[in-house]
Scaffold this motif. Sequence first.
Motif, short mmCIF file in Angstrom:
data_model
loop_
_atom_site.label_atom_id
_atom_site.label_comp_id
_atom_site.label_asym_id
_atom_site.label_seq_id
_atom_site.Cartn_x
_atom_site.Cartn_y
_atom_site.Cartn_z
N SER A 88 0.87 -1.17 0.00
CA SER A 88 0.00 0.00 0.00
C SER A 88 0.91 1.23 0.00
O SER A 88 2.14 1.11 0.02
N TYR A 89 0.34 2.41 0.01
CA TYR A 89 1.15 3.62 0.01
C TYR A 89 1.97 3.69 1.30
O TYR A 89 1.59 3.14 2.33
N TRP A 90 3.10 4.37 1.25
CA TRP A 90 3.93 4.60 2.44
C TRP A 90 3.37 5.81 3.17
O TRP A 90 3.27 6.89 2.60
N ALA A 91 3.01 5.66 4.43
CA ALA A 91 2.50 6.75 5.25
C ALA A 91 3.60 7.21 6.20
O ALA A 91 4.30 6.37 6.79
N GLN A 92 3.75 8.51 6.34
CA GLN A 92 4.67 9.03 7.36
C GLN A 92 3.90 9.04 8.67
O GLN A 92 2.86 9.68 8.79
N ASP A 93 4.39 8.29 9.65
CA ASP A 93 3.69 8.20 10.92
C ASP A 93 3.84 9.53 11.68
O ASP A 93 4.92 10.10 11.70
N PRO A 94 2.75 10.02 12.28
CA PRO A 94 2.86 11.27 13.04
C PRO A 94 3.73 11.13 14.29
O PRO A 94 4.21 12.12 14.83
N GLN A 95 3.97 9.88 14.74
CA GLN A 95 4.82 9.65 15.91
C GLN A 95 6.27 9.52 15.47
O GLN A 95 6.73 8.44 15.14
N LEU A 146 1.65 3.93 14.84
CA LEU A 146 2.44 3.77 16.06
C LEU A 146 1.89 4.62 17.20
O LEU A 146 1.32 5.68 16.97
N GLY A 147 2.11 4.14 18.41
CA GLY A 147 1.85 4.93 19.60
C GLY A 147 3.04 5.83 19.87
O GLY A 147 4.03 5.83 19.13
N LYS A 148 2.96 6.59 20.94
CA LYS A 148 4.06 7.50 21.31
C LYS A 148 5.31 6.69 21.64
O LYS A 148 5.26 5.68 22.31
N TRP A 149 6.46 7.16 21.14
CA TRP A 149 7.74 6.51 21.42
C TRP A 149 8.14 6.77 22.86
O TRP A 149 7.94 7.86 23.39
N GLN A 150 8.72 5.76 23.48
CA GLN A 150 9.24 5.87 24.84
C GLN A 150 10.70 5.43 24.84
O GLN A 150 11.09 4.57 24.05
N THR A 151 11.48 6.00 25.73
CA THR A 151 12.84 5.52 25.94
C THR A 151 12.76 4.43 27.00
O THR A 151 12.18 4.63 28.06
#
Length: 168
Positions: A88-95, A146-151
């Motif tokens: 499918s198309y490549w989406a830039q994730d907002p996260q 994706l959800g929010k990235w965490q360290t």
Amino acid sequence: HSVVAVENRIFSIGGYDDKQRFSTVYSATVQDGGLLSSWTAVNDLPLKLVLHSAATLHLCIFVVGGVSENNAPLKTVFHTNVDGDTLSYWAQDPQELPEARFRATASAYEYKTDTSLGFLYLVGGFDGAATSRKVFMSKVMNDCSLGKWQTVRELPKLLHYHASVIYN
């Protein structure tokens, strides 16, 4: 470039040939005996990337970080779904990643719930100035977003130009 496998297909993503960077994504089918079909171009990435990382979870492919054509380290994450013989198309994730990263490694871990498929990890890497020990983690939703990235827990030492595999 990065290479990932989804079901019976292998995908080669982006890269560099000593002269130019590419956004091209190629796909080949694994045939009986492990032989590959001819490589065919499928949906290109939105950017020409090098030194990026890629991982898969179910029918989702993720391309994480890397370096753009103007040599800028990226926080960007793209995702797509495998749809039969194509993408499918490549989406830039907002996260976006918390920090720009290249020469890192990405891996995914399956941990299904009603709303998610598991987790995507980005391990170590380089930010343009220093090698990192950091490990970032994001929840992968059922739609491949994706959800929010965490360290999460850091590596015991600085690493870049390495590889990772998660098997579960």
